[in-house]
Scaffold this motif. Structure first.
Motif, PDB file in Angstrom:
ATOM      1  N   SER A 147       1.029  -1.068  -0.049  1.00  0.00           N
ATOM      2  CA  SER A 147      -0.013   0.054   0.081  1.00  0.00           C
ATOM      3  C   SER A 147       0.800   1.381  -0.005  1.00  0.00           C
ATOM      4  N   GLY A 148       0.195   2.487  -0.279  1.00  0.00           N
ATOM      5  CA  GLY A 148       1.039   3.699   0.011  1.00  0.00           C
ATOM      6  C   GLY A 148       1.824   3.914   1.132  1.00  0.00           C
ATOM      7  N   GLY A 149       1.240   3.655   2.287  1.00  0.00           N
ATOM      8  CA  GLY A 149       1.729   3.819   3.253  1.00  0.00           C
ATOM      9  C   GLY A 149       2.783   2.870   3.570  1.00  0.00           C
ATOM     10  N   GLN A 150       2.888   1.658   3.121  1.00  0.00           N
ATOM     11  CA  GLN A 150       3.898   0.603   3.498  1.00  0.00           C
ATOM     12  C   GLN A 150       4.973   1.014   2.344  1.00  0.00           C
ATOM     13  N   GLN A 151       4.567   1.488   1.409  1.00  0.00           N
ATOM     14  CA  GLN A 151       5.762   1.830   0.428  1.00  0.00           C
ATOM     15  C   GLN A 151       6.483   3.338   1.078  1.00  0.00           C
ATOM     16  N   GLN A 152       5.836   4.018   1.587  1.00  0.00           N
ATOM     17  CA  GLN A 152       6.583   5.075   2.160  1.00  0.00           C
ATOM     18  C   GLN A 152       7.333   4.633   3.356  1.00  0.00           C
ATOM     19  N   ARG A 153       7.021   3.675   4.000  1.00  0.00           N
ATOM     20  CA  ARG A 153       7.835   3.336   5.273  1.00  0.00           C
ATOM     21  C   ARG A 153       9.019   2.551   4.636  1.00  0.00           C
ATOM     22  N   VAL A 154       8.804   1.983   3.451  1.00  0.00           N
ATOM     23  CA  VAL A 154       9.951   1.213   2.963  1.00  0.00           C
ATOM     24  C   VAL A 154      10.872   2.270   2.694  1.00  0.00           C
ATOM     25  N   ALA A 155      10.394   3.378   1.940  1.00  0.00           N
ATOM     26  CA  ALA A 155      11.329   4.573   1.722  1.00  0.00           C
ATOM     27  C   ALA A 155      11.931   5.222   2.685  1.00  0.00           C
ATOM     28  N   ILE A 156      11.183   5.274   3.865  1.00  0.00           N
ATOM     29  CA  ILE A 156      11.837   5.838   4.991  1.00  0.00           C
ATOM     30  C   ILE A 156      12.802   4.887   5.751  1.00  0.00           C
ATOM     31  N   ALA A 157      12.698   3.574   5.719  1.00  0.00           N
ATOM     32  CA  ALA A 157      13.702   2.533   5.766  1.00  0.00           C
ATOM     33  C   ALA A 157      14.988   2.701   5.361  1.00  0.00           C
ATOM     34  N   ARG A 158      14.823   2.875   3.805  1.00  0.00           N
ATOM     35  CA  ARG A 158      15.896   2.860   2.864  1.00  0.00           C
ATOM     36  C   ARG A 158      16.396   4.340   3.171  1.00  0.00           C
ATOM     37  N   ALA A 159      15.981   5.342   3.608  1.00  0.00           N
ATOM     38  CA  ALA A 159      16.624   6.540   3.778  1.00  0.00           C
ATOM     39  C   ALA A 159      17.510   6.490   5.200  1.00  0.00           C
ATOM     40  N   PRO A 172       6.083  13.987   2.437  1.00  0.00           N
ATOM     41  CA  PRO A 172       5.949  12.417   2.181  1.00  0.00           C
ATOM     42  C   PRO A 172       4.611  11.687   2.599  1.00  0.00           C
ATOM     43  N   THR A 173       3.632  12.659   2.766  1.00  0.00           N
ATOM     44  CA  THR A 173       2.249  12.287   3.202  1.00  0.00           C
ATOM     45  C   THR A 173       1.229  12.778   1.966  1.00  0.00           C
ATOM     46  N   GLY A 174       2.018  13.285   0.969  1.00  0.00           N
ATOM     47  CA  GLY A 174       1.055  13.921   0.184  1.00  0.00           C
ATOM     48  C   GLY A 174       0.355  13.179  -0.802  1.00  0.00           C
ATOM     49  N   ASN A 175       0.629  11.603  -0.879  1.00  0.00           N
ATOM     50  CA  ASN A 175      -0.053  10.870  -1.843  1.00  0.00           C
ATOM     51  C   ASN A 175      -0.932   9.858  -0.753  1.00  0.00           C
ATOM     52  N   LEU A 176      -1.031  10.204   0.536  1.00  0.00           N
ATOM     53  CA  LEU A 176      -1.599   9.036   1.334  1.00  0.00           C
ATOM     54  C   LEU A 176      -2.772   9.604   1.984  1.00  0.00           C
ATOM     55  N   ASP A 177      -3.801   8.794   2.456  1.00  0.00           N
ATOM     56  CA  ASP A 177      -4.998   9.450   2.959  1.00  0.00           C
ATOM     57  C   ASP A 177      -4.587   9.627   4.403  1.00  0.00           C
ATOM     58  N   SER A 178      -5.454  10.386   5.176  1.00  0.00           N
ATOM     59  CA  SER A 178      -4.923  11.242   6.172  1.00  0.00           C
ATOM     60  C   SER A 178      -4.643  10.086   7.456  1.00  0.00           C
ATOM     61  N   ALA A 179      -5.443   8.905   7.584  1.00  0.00           N
ATOM     62  CA  ALA A 179      -5.173   8.214   8.627  1.00  0.00           C
ATOM     63  C   ALA A 179      -3.511   7.465   8.366  1.00  0.00           C
ATOM     64  N   THR A 180      -3.458   7.159   7.195  1.00  0.00           N
ATOM     65  CA  THR A 180      -2.005   6.594   6.832  1.00  0.00           C
ATOM     66  C   THR A 180      -0.972   7.719   6.814  1.00  0.00           C
ATOM     67  N   ALA A 181      -1.541   9.094   6.507  1.00  0.00           N
ATOM     68  CA  ALA A 181      -0.452  10.129   6.835  1.00  0.00           C
ATOM     69  C   ALA A 181      -0.095  10.279   8.161  1.00  0.00           C
ATOM     70  N   ASN A 182      -1.140  10.050   9.117  1.00  0.00           N
ATOM     71  CA  ASN A 182      -0.810  10.285  10.481  1.00  0.00           C
ATOM     72  C   ASN A 182       0.268   9.283  11.163  1.00  0.00           C
ATOM     73  N   GLU A 183       0.099   8.012  10.551  1.00  0.00           N
ATOM     74  CA  GLU A 183       0.749   6.906  10.977  1.00  0.00           C
ATOM     75  C   GLU A 183       2.290   7.239  10.536  1.00  0.00           C
ATOM     76  N   ILE A 184       2.640   7.738   9.358  1.00  0.00           N
ATOM     77  CA  ILE A 184       3.755   7.934   8.884  1.00  0.00           C
ATOM     78  C   ILE A 184       4.444   9.338   9.625  1.00  0.00           C
ATOM     79  N   MET A 185       3.569  10.340  10.000  1.00  0.00           N
ATOM     80  CA  MET A 185       4.055  11.457  10.667  1.00  0.00           C
ATOM     81  C   MET A 185       4.464  11.025  12.045  1.00  0.00           C
TER      82      MET A 185
END
Ligand code: ADP
Ligand code: MG
Length: 690
Positions: A147-159, A172-185
């Protein structure tokens, strides 16, 4: 805190040239960010946020102004230094994740380790990093399976995998729904709080900015406001990520691992476009196959010529019937039209430069033995023939003087005739075979000679004494094989045509051995003069005999086969060049297609050299596979030619090795330009490429 800030930009501008228009994306930004800070950069679209982030991330360089990262001025750094910073000190997270497709999560995360030269335990570290971000069990998924949120987590792990001092995240949350965006934040905030990671985050949503401790607002390329919304909370402030420089690896090990990865990436790219890759290889494949086959055929011909020279012996002159047309009818195959035994005897007696003379009478004949039939060539040879030809026996004995005197019913077999009449383990010596119905006892077996340059099998022969041939075997010639003059000489031979042979003294060839190499020319002159006199050839008239120095003939043939081989090699080279251009073309397409991938690789720390290497390896792999396939088919083709056409061939290891090296060289030569083009891409433009 009075120590060096992590980030210090002073009056930074960035101007883009769009045709005639100058776009001032940054007009003089000054910013100071301390270790352990969590800063949000806000502002309307087009205010210069991304441009600033790209400068901070060393993906782009400022037009003017100073940028110090951890106290080091990098506004004037060169490419390798910038790549090093991207690799070790900065982690970048993008709005569109920018993961490599068709590459597992774990591999994506491990990639920066490779580029940083951290070789051991990469996979384990990547899995650990993914687990830490709640992605246990997803390590082998490709981005499209996340999912988008999971992909962004992979990207964070890579970073974070290279333990950078600072994490830059552009929406980083521009392409994510707000719940997922909050998780990432929340994830980012935890990293900041617990690990003391410095984070700069771009967002245009204020509720996302609320996660940060400090909010910088931009407008039109300038900082509008900069406020601390809560005290810095990171417990490990001033510590940052630990700078664990892994033990220095040897340069060789680093490059070996990069090469290995380049091979992996290249073989994947090739496997992904199988048909295209196959067509790309075709030119190299054909070129190498042709090269190997041609060299094999050419060398085989050369070898045969050399064998011929050796078999014929040096100092040898051969007299054959000339282009005469006795009685107006051209002499047929096996006929002896003008040369006589008397000529041979005269040469031996009168020519002082001549050491030895022998002659032969030949014709096609069917041999029979033990129920087997074989059509072969029979040669009636005079005494000394085998010696002159330096053709050794492998078994039995040669004809002796009694055999010649008595026209004995004996014969000596060539290898091919032997193979076709006898079993493989049969001893032919002493056996009696039928030649044109005449029983002959086998007394000797010749050593194998191989094929002549013309493809004729020299071992397909049965030799008998000249006298035997003349009186018992070949003298019984069919009238159709005789020219008018000869037919008149055979008035009553006892054969199916009822004609009785009469001794004519005719021979097919006379072999003259000069007394030494330096006397070959003298012998040639003497024999010419003698035969012209004996055959009453008027000065200037066409001769009825043909006199040649055979080693010269052989040398000429060797020369011409070399010219032929050169010509064919030229054709093969053209094919290789065309193949190389094909590779270049496909790689140029591939570079364009993968511009974004190149940008991603550069953003996570790949140096230009790495990108160059990756595409070069792909080119070499393409041409190398084509070359190896070409070698295989070239070898097969060579065997097929030997087998079908019966030509002598000689597979040359030099040609095989050369074919391989040449094909790889074609890959390097024609791959260099596209590879260089890929490596010269500007990372930020490559990332922007659609
Ligand atoms: P933001 O991220 O705040 O939306 P950007 O930093 O992407 O804004 O862009 C700032 C300005 O610079 C915009 O006007 C944009 O059109 C311009 N810009 C950004 N990158 C380029 C570029 N490569 N070439 C030309 N103009 C650019
Ligand atoms: Mg932007």
């Amino acid at each position: 805190m009075s120590t060096n800030p992590v980030i210090e930009v002073v009056d930074v501008t960035r101007t883009f040239q769009l045709g005639d228009v100058e776009v001032h994306a940054l007009r003089g930004v000054s910013l100071r960010i301390e270790r352990g800070e969590f800063v949000a950069v806000m502002g309307a679209s087009g205010s210069g946020k991304s441009t600033l982030m790209n400068v901070l991330g060393c993906l782009d360089q400022p037009t003017s102004g100073a940028y110090r990262l951890e106290g080091v001025d990098i506004s004037a750094a060169d490419e390798p230094a910038l790549a090093h910073v991207r690799s070790r000190r900065i982690g970048f997270v993008f709005q569109s994740f920018n993961l490599l497709a068709r590459t597992s999560a774990a591999e994506n995360v491990a990639l920066p380790l490779f580029y940083a030269g951290r070789l051991s335990g990469g996979d384990e570290r990547a899995r650990e990093a993914l687990r830490a971000l709640g992605l246990a069990g997803r390590e082998n998924n490709h981005p499209s399976q996340l999912s988008g949120g999971q992909q962004q987590r992979v990207a964070i792990a890579r970073a974070l995998i290279n333990e950078p001092a600072i994490l830059l995240a552009d929406e980083p949350t521009g392409n994510l729904d707000s719940a997922t965006a909050n998780e990432i934040m929340n994830t980012l905030r935890t990293l900041n709080r617990e690990k003391g990671l410095t984070i700069v985050l771009v967002t245009h949503e204020s509720d996302m900015a609320e996660f940060a401790d400090r909010i910088v607002t931009m407008r039109d390329g300038l900082v509008l406001s900069d406020r601390q919304i809560r005290p810095r909370e990171s417990t490990a402030a001033g510590v940052g990520f630990p700078r664990t420089e892994s033990a220095a690896k040897s340069e060789v090990a680093v490059w070996a691992s990069l090469l290995r990865m380049a091979f992996l990436v290249a073989s994947r790219a090739i496997a992904r476009n199988k048909l295209r890759s196959a067509l790309t290889m075709l030119g190299i494949f054909i070129g190498v196959a042709a090269l190997i086959t041609m060299v094999a055929v050419g060398q085989g011909a050369n070898q045969a010529v050399i064998a011929q020279i050796e078999a014929l012996g040096s100092n040898l002159l051969v007299v054959s019937p000339g282009p005469s047309t006795t009685g107006g009818v051209n002499a047929g195959f096996g006929s002896a039209s003008t040369l006589k035994v008397a000529d041979a005897e005269a040469i031996l007696l009168e020519a002082s430069a001549v050491a030895n003379v022998s002659y032969l009478l030949r014709g096609p004949a069917q041999a029979q033995y033990g129920g087997k039939n074989w059509n072969t060539m029979v040669q009636g040879i005079s005494a000394g023939f085998l010696e002159i030809q330096s053709w050794p026996l492998v078994a039995g004995r040669r004809f002796n003087l009694e055999d010649h005197r008595d026209a004995a019913r004996v014969c000596v077999l060539g290898q091919t005739a032997f193979r076709n009449l006898f079993g493989p383990h049969e001893d032919p010596i002493g056996a009696t075979l039928l030649l044109r119905g005449v029983p002959l006892q086998v007394i000797g077996l010749l050593s194998p000679l191989g094929q002549s340059g013309g493809g004729r099998d020299q071992d397909d022969v049965i030799q008998i004494p000249f006298s035997t041939a003349e009186t018992k075997v070949l003298g019984v010639a069919a009238p159709t094989q005789l020219n008018v003059g000869q037919a008149a000489l055979y008035p009553t031979a006892p054969n199916p045509f009822g004609i009785q042979p009469k001794l004519t003294g005719l021979v097919n060839q006379i072999f003259v051995q000069a007394r030494g190499p330096e006397l070959v020319d003298t012998a040639l002159a003497e024999v010419t003069e003698l035969l012209e006199r004996r055959h009453r050839i008027a000065p200037g008239a066409v001769r009825d005999f043909d006199l040649r120095n055979l080693s010269q003939v052989a040398q000429a043939r060797e020369g011409s086969s070399r010219v032929m081989a050169l010509l064919l090699a030229a054709v093969a080279s053209i094919s290789l060049i065309v193949g190389g251009i094909g590779i270049m073309n496909i790689l140029l397409v591939s570079v364009t297609e993968r511009t974004r991938e190149i940008g991603i690789r550069m953003a996570i720390g790949a140096r230009r050299t790495h990108v160059l290497l990756q595409f070069l390896v792909e080119a070499v792999l393409l041409s190398g596979i084509g070359g190896v396939a070409g070698i295989a088919v070239g070898i097969a083709l060579t065997q097929l030619i030997s087998w079908l056409a019966g030509w002598p061939t000689l597979l040359s290891p030099v040609a095989i090795g050369g074919g391989f090296i040449f094909s790889a060289a074609v890959g390097i030569f024609f791959g260099y330009y596209p590879a260089r083009r890929a490596s010269m891409l500007n990372p930020i433009e490559a990332l922007r490429y659609e």
